[in-house]
Design an enzyme around this catalytic site. Sequence first.
Site, PDB file in Angstrom:
ATOM      1  N   HIS A  11       1.930   3.871   7.346  1.00 44.69           N
ATOM      2  CA  HIS A  11       1.715   4.409   5.918  1.00 44.69           C
ATOM      3  C   HIS A  11       2.409   6.026   6.027  1.00 44.69           C
ATOM      4  CE1 HIS A  11      -1.385   1.189   6.078  1.00 44.69           C
ATOM      5  NE2 HIS A  11      -1.003   1.037   4.564  1.00 44.69           N
ATOM      6  N   ASP A  36       0.094   6.532  11.090  1.00 44.81           N
ATOM      7  CA  ASP A  36      -0.401   5.277  11.718  1.00 44.81           C
ATOM      8  C   ASP A  36       1.005   4.352  12.223  1.00 44.81           C
ATOM      9  OD1 ASP A  36       0.215   4.343   9.235  1.00 44.81           O
ATOM     10  OD2 ASP A  36      -1.652   3.101   8.941  1.00 44.81           O
ATOM     11  N   SER A  90       0.741  -1.291   0.080  1.00 49.06           N
ATOM     12  CA  SER A  90       0.103   0.031  -0.156  1.00 49.06           C
ATOM     13  C   SER A  90       0.925   1.372  -0.049  1.00 49.06           C
ATOM     14  CB  SER A  90      -0.852   0.033   1.126  1.00 49.06           C
ATOM     15  OG  SER A  90      -0.256  -0.065   2.272  1.00 49.06           O
TER      16      SER A  90
END
Length: 244
Positions: A225, A222, A46
């Site tokens: 990310h 977080d 991601s």
Amino acid sequence: MNRRDFLATAGSAAAGMRVLGSKPFGTAGLTPRSGLGPTILFQGDSITDGGRDRDAGVPNLAAGLGTGYPWLVASSEIAAHPDRGFLFFNRGASGNRVPDLDSRWATDVLALKPDLLSILVGVNDYWHTRNGGYRGTVADYEGGYAALLDRTRRELPATRLVVLEPFIVRCGVVTDAWLPEFARRRAAAARVAQAAGATFLPLQALFDQLSSTAPPVSWSSDGVHPTPAGHAAIARAWMDAVIL
């Protein structure tokens, strides 16, 4: 931290990193095979995905590059060298681990025949073990990763490889319990890069240094990310290490 301070901090942090493996790539070292411009492919999870549009399959589309470091690198390099005809692709996929990359390697890497392949994977290979959904070990990560690069070397021997070190930031979901096991995966990524003759870009030291200049949440919301500033720092370090 204002923009000038950020650029100075990120630049000094990147300059202080030790890039392992092959030397930075010069123009002579990145010879396109396609007859068009050099093809650069970003692959990973991601962090690389950046919310890209999976239906935007052609190169150099903003939607297809996402909103993270691949888009920042691509836009900067295309603007700086409009005559080179660079073709930038992003095939990062949110949630991916090394086994997930393996399942789509033929389509999302080998079929594109990149002149340069940049990979960032590893955080999910550990994070997913913490919720009981995955049992992969450090050995699984290292062996699977090495196999992917070995396969790439066999089928695309001229492709240049860049391995980005998986990293974490001390905030959000990241606690002290992450540190010993995640450090083993970072070390595994370095060994894989060295064995494959890839350029290794150490990002943990970069984010550790940046987190000493501004709160960690400035760089990751977080712990996993990156924020826009975190992505900018990765892009800056990438472009400093990889000269196209």
